[in-house]
Design a protein around this motif. Structure first.
Motif, PDB file in Angstrom:
ATOM      1  N   VAL A 188     -17.717  15.951  -4.521  1.00 42.51           N
ATOM      2  CA  VAL A 188     -16.320  15.707  -4.148  1.00 42.51           C
ATOM      3  C   VAL A 188     -16.176  15.630  -2.633  1.00 42.51           C
ATOM      4  N   ILE A 189     -16.815  16.550  -1.924  1.00 47.24           N
ATOM      5  CA  ILE A 189     -16.769  16.534  -0.461  1.00 47.24           C
ATOM      6  C   ILE A 189     -17.425  15.274   0.081  1.00 47.24           C
ATOM      7  N   ALA A 190     -18.530  14.853  -0.521  1.00 41.29           N
ATOM      8  CA  ALA A 190     -19.200  13.628  -0.085  1.00 41.29           C
ATOM      9  C   ALA A 190     -18.299  12.413  -0.295  1.00 41.29           C
ATOM     10  N   PHE A 191     -17.594  12.377  -1.405  1.00 42.87           N
ATOM     11  CA  PHE A 191     -16.677  11.273  -1.658  1.00 42.87           C
ATOM     12  C   PHE A 191     -15.553  11.259  -0.626  1.00 42.87           C
ATOM     13  N   GLY A 192     -15.035  12.437  -0.296  1.00 41.81           N
ATOM     14  CA  GLY A 192     -13.998  12.531   0.727  1.00 41.81           C
ATOM     15  C   GLY A 192     -14.500  12.071   2.077  1.00 41.81           C
ATOM     16  N   LEU A 193     -15.714  12.452   2.449  1.00 40.87           N
ATOM     17  CA  LEU A 193     -16.296  11.999   3.707  1.00 40.87           C
ATOM     18  C   LEU A 193     -16.463  10.491   3.720  1.00 40.87           C
ATOM     19  N   LEU A 194     -16.861   9.937   2.581  1.00 42.62           N
ATOM     20  CA  LEU A 194     -17.027   8.490   2.493  1.00 42.62           C
ATOM     21  C   LEU A 194     -15.676   7.779   2.636  1.00 42.62           C
ATOM     22  N   LEU A 195     -14.631   8.342   2.058  1.00 45.67           N
ATOM     23  CA  LEU A 195     -13.303   7.755   2.209  1.00 45.67           C
ATOM     24  C   LEU A 195     -12.823   7.830   3.656  1.00 45.67           C
ATOM     25  N   ILE A 196     -13.079   8.954   4.309  1.00 43.91           N
ATOM     26  CA  ILE A 196     -12.671   9.090   5.706  1.00 43.91           C
ATOM     27  C   ILE A 196     -13.464   8.132   6.592  1.00 43.91           C
ATOM     28  N   GLY A 197     -14.738   7.954   6.279  1.00 45.68           N
ATOM     29  CA  GLY A 197     -15.589   7.110   7.100  1.00 45.68           C
ATOM     30  C   GLY A 197     -15.429   5.622   6.871  1.00 45.68           C
ATOM     31  N   SER A 198     -14.780   5.247   5.777  1.00 48.84           N
ATOM     32  CA  SER A 198     -14.605   3.813   5.521  1.00 48.84           C
ATOM     33  C   SER A 198     -13.437   3.269   6.336  1.00 48.84           C
ATOM     34  N   LYS A 199     -13.470   1.989   6.546  1.00 44.85           N
ATOM     35  CA  LYS A 199     -12.402   1.371   7.370  1.00 44.85           C
ATOM     36  C   LYS A 199     -11.152   1.140   6.558  1.00 44.85           C
ATOM     37  N   LYS A 220     -22.333  22.250  -7.151  1.00 44.25           N
ATOM     38  CA  LYS A 220     -22.830  20.865  -7.143  1.00 44.25           C
ATOM     39  C   LYS A 220     -21.694  19.864  -7.258  1.00 44.25           C
ATOM     40  N   PHE A 221     -20.745  20.147  -8.131  1.00 42.44           N
ATOM     41  CA  PHE A 221     -19.604  19.250  -8.310  1.00 42.44           C
ATOM     42  C   PHE A 221     -18.824  19.111  -7.007  1.00 42.44           C
ATOM     43  N   LEU A 275     -26.450  12.240   2.055  1.00 38.82           N
ATOM     44  CA  LEU A 275     -27.326  13.405   1.964  1.00 38.82           C
ATOM     45  C   LEU A 275     -26.779  14.459   1.004  1.00 38.82           C
ATOM     46  N   LEU A 276     -25.464  14.658   1.003  1.00 37.13           N
ATOM     47  CA  LEU A 276     -24.875  15.628   0.076  1.00 37.13           C
ATOM     48  C   LEU A 276     -25.052  15.201  -1.377  1.00 37.13           C
ATOM     49  N   VAL A 277     -24.848  13.916  -1.643  1.00 40.05           N
ATOM     50  CA  VAL A 277     -25.025  13.430  -3.019  1.00 40.05           C
ATOM     51  C   VAL A 277     -26.492  13.494  -3.414  1.00 40.05           C
ATOM     52  N   LEU A 278     -27.380  13.154  -2.498  1.00 39.19           N
ATOM     53  CA  LEU A 278     -28.817  13.236  -2.775  1.00 39.19           C
ATOM     54  C   LEU A 278     -29.219  14.680  -3.077  1.00 39.19           C
ATOM     55  N   LEU A 279     -28.677  15.621  -2.317  1.00 39.53           N
ATOM     56  CA  LEU A 279     -28.956  17.032  -2.575  1.00 39.53           C
ATOM     57  C   LEU A 279     -28.452  17.448  -3.956  1.00 39.53           C
ATOM     58  N   ALA A 280     -27.259  17.006  -4.319  1.00 39.25           N
ATOM     59  CA  ALA A 280     -26.711  17.347  -5.641  1.00 39.25           C
ATOM     60  C   ALA A 280     -27.559  16.754  -6.761  1.00 39.25           C
ATOM     61  N   VAL A 281     -28.011  15.530  -6.590  1.00 41.73           N
ATOM     62  CA  VAL A 281     -28.851  14.895  -7.619  1.00 41.73           C
ATOM     63  C   VAL A 281     -30.189  15.609  -7.739  1.00 41.73           C
TER      64      VAL A 281
END
Length: 53
Positions: free
Chosen positions: A42-53, A37-38, A15-21
């Motif tokens: 960055v925060i979305a990427f960090g959340l994705l890293l935290i959420g990945s296994k 926006k940048f 959702l954060l990346v979609l909002l930025a786009v």
């Protein structure tokens, strides 16, 4: 971390990346966060890293 929490973090990241786009395409304009926006991506990427296994 449970699978539900991981799914929620990934959904928030998408959702954060979609909002930025959409802000870049000038479809959605939120004046308070236009300058960040940048950092949204960055925060979305960090959340994705935290959420990945």
């Amino acid at each position: 971390m449970s699978n539900k929490t991981r799914s929620i973090l990934k959904a928030i990241a998408v959702l954060l990346v979609l909002l930025a786009v959409l802000m870049e395409l000038k479809v959605v304009i939120i004046p308070a966060i236009v300058l960040y926006k940048f950092w949204l991506v960055v925060i979305a990427f960090g959340l994705l890293l935290i959420g990945s296994k």
